[in-house]
Motif scaffolding. Structure first.
Motif, mmCIF file in Angstrom:
data_model
loop_
_atom_site.group_PDB
_atom_site.id
_atom_site.type_symbol
_atom_site.label_atom_id
_atom_site.label_comp_id
_atom_site.label_asym_id
_atom_site.label_seq_id
_atom_site.Cartn_x
_atom_site.Cartn_y
_atom_site.Cartn_z
ATOM 1 N N GLN A 34 0.806 -1.209 -0.157
ATOM 2 C CA GLN A 34 0.005 -0.193 -0.108
ATOM 3 C C GLN A 34 0.799 1.238 -0.157
ATOM 4 N N TYR A 69 -5.677 -8.300 -5.352
ATOM 5 C CA TYR A 69 -6.260 -7.091 -4.845
ATOM 6 C C TYR A 69 -6.455 -5.974 -5.802
ATOM 7 N N ASN A 70 -7.650 -5.617 -5.890
ATOM 8 C CA ASN A 70 -8.118 -4.601 -6.776
ATOM 9 C C ASN A 70 -7.296 -3.290 -6.596
ATOM 10 N N PHE A 71 -6.862 -2.957 -5.463
ATOM 11 C CA PHE A 71 -6.329 -1.662 -5.251
ATOM 12 C C PHE A 71 -4.838 -1.610 -5.762
ATOM 13 N N GLY A 87 -22.116 -0.579 -7.716
ATOM 14 C CA GLY A 87 -22.737 -1.319 -6.809
ATOM 15 C C GLY A 87 -24.216 -1.456 -7.011
ATOM 16 N N THR A 88 -24.990 -2.343 -6.464
ATOM 17 C CA THR A 88 -26.270 -2.624 -6.934
ATOM 18 C C THR A 88 -26.916 -1.162 -6.543
ATOM 19 N N ALA A 89 -26.629 -0.329 -5.458
ATOM 20 C CA ALA A 89 -27.572 0.752 -5.084
ATOM 21 C C ALA A 89 -27.335 1.660 -6.066
ATOM 22 N N CYS A 126 -19.192 -0.779 -4.997
ATOM 23 C CA CYS A 126 -19.517 -0.235 -3.733
ATOM 24 C C CYS A 126 -18.527 0.512 -3.249
ATOM 25 N N GLY A 128 -19.398 2.441 -0.362
ATOM 26 C CA GLY A 128 -19.986 2.477 0.905
ATOM 27 C C GLY A 128 -20.377 3.833 1.459
ATOM 28 N N CYS A 130 -23.816 4.470 -0.021
ATOM 29 C CA CYS A 130 -24.892 4.078 -0.761
ATOM 30 C C CYS A 130 -26.115 5.164 -0.684
ATOM 31 N N GLY B 192 -18.044 -4.685 2.435
ATOM 32 C CA GLY B 192 -17.825 -4.485 1.184
ATOM 33 C C GLY B 192 -19.125 -4.980 0.414
ATOM 34 N N GLU B 193 -20.057 -5.358 1.002
ATOM 35 C CA GLU B 193 -21.536 -5.806 0.478
ATOM 36 C C GLU B 193 -22.225 -4.488 -0.063
ATOM 37 N N PRO B 194 -22.428 -4.502 -1.412
ATOM 38 C CA PRO B 194 -22.942 -3.506 -1.820
ATOM 39 C C PRO B 194 -24.234 -3.040 -1.315
ATOM 40 N N GLY B 195 -24.582 -1.656 -0.862
ATOM 41 C CA GLY B 195 -25.598 -1.394 -0.480
ATOM 42 C C GLY B 195 -25.507 -1.036 1.322
ATOM 43 N N THR B 196 -24.286 -1.828 1.456
ATOM 44 C CA THR B 196 -24.255 -1.570 3.225
ATOM 45 C C THR B 196 -23.398 -0.373 3.362
ATOM 46 N N PHE B 197 -23.575 0.456 4.553
ATOM 47 C CA PHE B 197 -22.678 1.190 4.848
ATOM 48 C C PHE B 197 -22.794 1.532 6.302
ATOM 49 N N ARG B 231 -11.891 -1.660 5.623
ATOM 50 C CA ARG B 231 -11.795 -1.482 4.255
ATOM 51 C C ARG B 231 -10.998 -0.306 3.665
ATOM 52 N N GLU B 233 -10.644 1.702 1.568
ATOM 53 C CA GLU B 233 -11.553 2.959 1.203
ATOM 54 C C GLU B 233 -12.138 3.697 2.258
ATOM 55 N N GLY B 272 -7.593 -3.130 4.337
ATOM 56 C CA GLY B 272 -8.086 -3.856 3.341
ATOM 57 C C GLY B 272 -7.357 -3.054 2.002
ATOM 58 N N GLY B 274 -9.024 -3.977 -1.271
ATOM 59 C CA GLY B 274 -10.164 -3.948 -2.238
ATOM 60 C C GLY B 274 -10.172 -5.418 -2.758
ATOM 61 N N ALA B 275 -10.778 -6.156 -1.983
ATOM 62 C CA ALA B 275 -11.205 -7.593 -2.399
ATOM 63 C C ALA B 275 -12.399 -7.811 -1.571
ATOM 64 N N ILE B 277 -14.230 -10.457 -1.125
ATOM 65 C CA ILE B 277 -13.810 -11.939 -0.743
ATOM 66 C C ILE B 277 -13.464 -11.555 0.636
ATOM 67 N N CYS B 278 -12.415 -10.806 0.982
ATOM 68 C CA CYS B 278 -11.797 -10.577 2.616
ATOM 69 C C CYS B 278 -12.801 -10.276 3.527
#
Lengths: 165, 542
Positions: A34, A69-71, A87-89, A126, A128, A130, B192-197, B231, B233, B272, B274-275, B277-278
């Motif tokens: 990082q 990792y994406n980062f 992301g979905t939202a 996402c 975060g 949303c 990381g669950e989209p929609g969750t904050f 995370r 981010e 994190g 950016g994954a 799955i983590c």
């Protein structure tokens, strides 16, 4: 103006100092990567080799983590990275149309820097935030919420002059 | 204390709207009008309500504003703060603010996890202490044996808020029973669950509640080292948690011989990279160890073989935030909220096309209808609700026929509606289920780590089929293939990611079969979202 060689050396030195400060142990790999990405902008094979030696682990392991990792990125990105959330939202609020507009305005493809190297556009999952969907993140901290495609040119304009991220 | 207090929300969602900028301007104006001795400014976390602007409250007048520009700030300062006349045009009427107004809060919202969020300055440890902060830790260290702490948490019936709903007390007990030279406590903050904050807002608004709970957990199970995996981010969360850890060390709540009890506990933050799955617990442990976040084979489970192979408790941020109140007020108090099988409250993220997007904490067993219409204020523009996704991207897609299902950890088993990480994503009829299904499966295909075949190939196959369908080239057999993919990935995948793909995939195909069939038979998308290949051809001329 400092020549590139000394800049590179200075960055490696700074990276080594960071490794010393947290301890050169294999479990610190992600933290070190990082830091390295922050310093160099991307992780070249030279940088990966250097980190592998410093932490006493095989380069293959470093490469494995970097590509997982994406980062992390092994290719240079634009000076200003624009992340558009899908992301979905954000998606149901039109994030895909915002992404399209960015690509259209800059005439580029996702993940690829523009010709002048100023911008690169990334579709992400996402961020975060949303409740503000759809969301765009410029650089690391500049968030834009409730973005409409028509706002895209104005956002781009703001960063045209930015030299270093 | 100064006579007037202005509270401003500076959680990340408000920062998006310029909250930081507004605060600076507010300070500037207060200096300009010499109000320094009369007005205090408090930056706090979310107030739980999102309007079109940044939430700002003026006390003791108890007036709430929605601020959208610096001109609004100017009005509030010159009219309200200086002359005592509330700015009616910016005020949010009380009836629209049920979630925020203290007296009415008791009727609608039940705040256990979010007890301090939006009320205290998260960067000031004294404010947390003033609201009974670290009292639970004191009680545990001075009056309770580790075994008693375990009994308390077990008796409370608290279940893991990350989504799986595993009983927390049981998890702690597994770790406590193992003999080892080193044990760990890990907080899963890789939201990381989209929609969750929700976790982000807990960490930003009340970081000490998580830290206190982790120390208590450490004492209960005999662990002396903890990690919070956040995370990358989440800059705001990282900053606030790091500041909180530093302060906790200074006050002697972390480190050696905590409060003179002889108990030691150290806490470190890991970021994190950016994954998705983590967020899976064993992948997260791999990541802390500096490796690629690929899930481990289970068993053995983390309570016995976790971080660096040592016994490890891993809990979600929200789970931990429940612990201090349980210790202070007792398991019976906690059980008085929620349902018999799932006591306590749940923090929901209301997103999508609802009027009031934001987070809300309500007792377990609240219905989807209440969440969307009572707390979310219905749909934007009075549109018709068509589809709801509950629980996050790995959650269920349901139609309006299931609006009255009470949500708790058993609602998936009983009604096919999952609670997951607490996302309620409301979608009006201008979305298309096939398009949303495609977006969802693209997400899983991208985030699948590739270690096991069913997940890696299953997600890719599902994307191909759905892409075809969204171009108007689907076949009826495709629906059976999708169901089969869902079944195989669930049965044969290694970890929670692959195993949960069947939940969204199966629920959307089964509950919205009509839309999928229409895509196959009709000549254009019934929702006017997907671009069928015929239409696209005429467009390519441009």
């Amino acid at each position: 103006m400092p020549d590139l060689c000394t800049t590179g050396e200075r960055l490696f030195k700074e990276l080594d100092q960071y490794i010393d400060s947290i301890g050169a142990e294999p479990d610190k790999l992600i933290s070190v990567l990082q830091k390295a990405q922050e310093l160099f902008g991307y992780l070249s094979s030279e940088v990966q080799q250097h980190i592998a030696e410093a932490l006493g682990i095989p380069v293959s392991q470093v490469y494995g983590v970097v590509t997982f990792y994406n980062f992390f990125s092994t290719k240079p990105k634009g000076k200003v990275q624009i992340k558009v959330c899908l992301g979905t939202a954000c998606y149901v609020k039109g994030g895909d149309r915002v992404l399209e507009r960015f690509l259209e305005e800059l005439g580029t493809k996702p993940e690829e820097p523009t010709k002048d190297g100023q911008f690169s556009i990334h579709a992400v999952r996402c961020l975060g935030a949303c409740s503000m969907a759809p969301v765009v993140l410029v650089g690391e901290k500049d968030f834009y919420g409730r973005v409409k495609p028509d706002m895209v040119p104005r956002i781009i304009d703001k960063y045209k002059e930015v030299k270093v991220q | 204390m100064k006579p007037m207090l202005v509270i401003v929300s500076v959680d990340s969602n408000s920062v998006l709207l310029g909250a930081k900028h507004f605060v600076n301007y507010l300070k500037e104006l207060i200096g300009k009008y010499n109000l320094q001795d009369t007005v205090d400014i408090l930056e706090t976390g979310t107030m739980g309500v999102y309007t079109q602007g940044v939430m700002m409250a003026v006390f003791p007048d108890d007036i709430y504003y929605s601020v959208r520009s610096v001109a609004d700030i100017e009005k509030i300062v010159t009219e309200h703060l200086l002359k005592g006349r509330p700015v009616l045009s910016l005020e949010i009427p009380k009836d629209k603010l049920k979630l925020v107004v203290e007296k009415e809060k008791i009727i609608t919202e039940t705040r256990i996890v979010l007890r301090n969020v939006g009320s205290i300055d998260p960067r000031n440890i004294d404010e947390y202490i003033a609201r009974d902060g670290y009292f639970a830790l004191n009680k545990v260290l001075s009056q309770m044996k580790p075994q008693q702490v375990l009994e308390y948490v077990k008796a409370s019936g608290l279940r893991g808020r990350g989504g799986a709903g595993f009983p927390t007390g049981l998890k702690w007990e597994f770790t406590a029973k193992v003999q080892a030279d080193q044990k760990y406590v890990v907080c899963n903050a890789d939201e990381g669950e989209p929609g969750t904050f929700k976790d982000r807002l807990i960490m930003e608004g009340d970081p000490h509640s998580v830290i206190e709970a982790m120390i208590i957990c450490g004492y209960a199970v005999g662990a002396t080292k903890g990690y919070i995996y956040i995370r990358g981010e989440y800059y705001g969360s990282v900053e606030n948690i790091q500041k909180a850890i530093k302060d906790a060390y200074e006050y002697g709540f972390l480190g050696k011989d905590i409060m003179g009890s002889g108990f030691n506990f150290d806490l470190t933050v890991r970021l994190g990279a950016g994954a998705y799955i983590c967020g899976e617990e064993t992948a997260l442990l791999e990541s802390i160890e500096g490796k690629s976040g690929r899930p481990r084979l289970k068993p053995p489970y983390p309570p016995t073989n976790g971080l660096f192979g040592k016994p490890t408790v891993i809990n979600n941020v929200e789970t931990f935030a429940n612990v201090p109140p349980i210790i202070l007020k007792g398991p019976d108090w906690f059980k008085s909220f929620g349902t018999a099988g799932s006591p306590g409250t749940k923090v929901y993220s209301l997103v999508g096309n609802v009027v009031r997007r934001g987070i809300v904490e309500v007792p377990m067993g609240t219905t989807v209808r209440d969440l969307i219409y009572r707390f979310g204020g219905g749909l934007v523009g009075g549109k018709d609700l068509y589809m709801i996704q509950t629980g996050g991207t790995a959650g269920t897609f349901i139609g309006t026929d299931k609006l009255d299902v009470p949500l708790d950890y058993d609602s998936f088993k009983n009604y096919g509606v999952s609670i997951g990480s607490g996302v309620i994503l409301a979608m009006s009829d201008d979305i298309c289920p096939v398009d949303v299904a495609l977006n969802t499966m693209q997400f899983f295909a991208h985030e699948s780590c590739g270690k096991c075949t069913p997940c890696r190939e299953g997600t890719r196959l599902a994307v191909q089929i759905l892409e075809r369908m969204s171009r108007g080239q689907g076949k009826l057999e495709d629906l059976d293939t999708l169901k089969q993919i869902a079944y195989v990935t669930q049965e044969a995948s290694l970890c929670g990611l692959g195993q949960s793909i069947n939940v969204p995939l199966l629920s959307i195909v089964e509950n919205f079969e009509k839309d999928f069939v229409e895509h196959i038979n009709a000549s254009s998308c019934p929702h006017n979202v997907c671009r069928f290949i015929k239409i696209q051809k005429s467009k390519t001329k441009v």
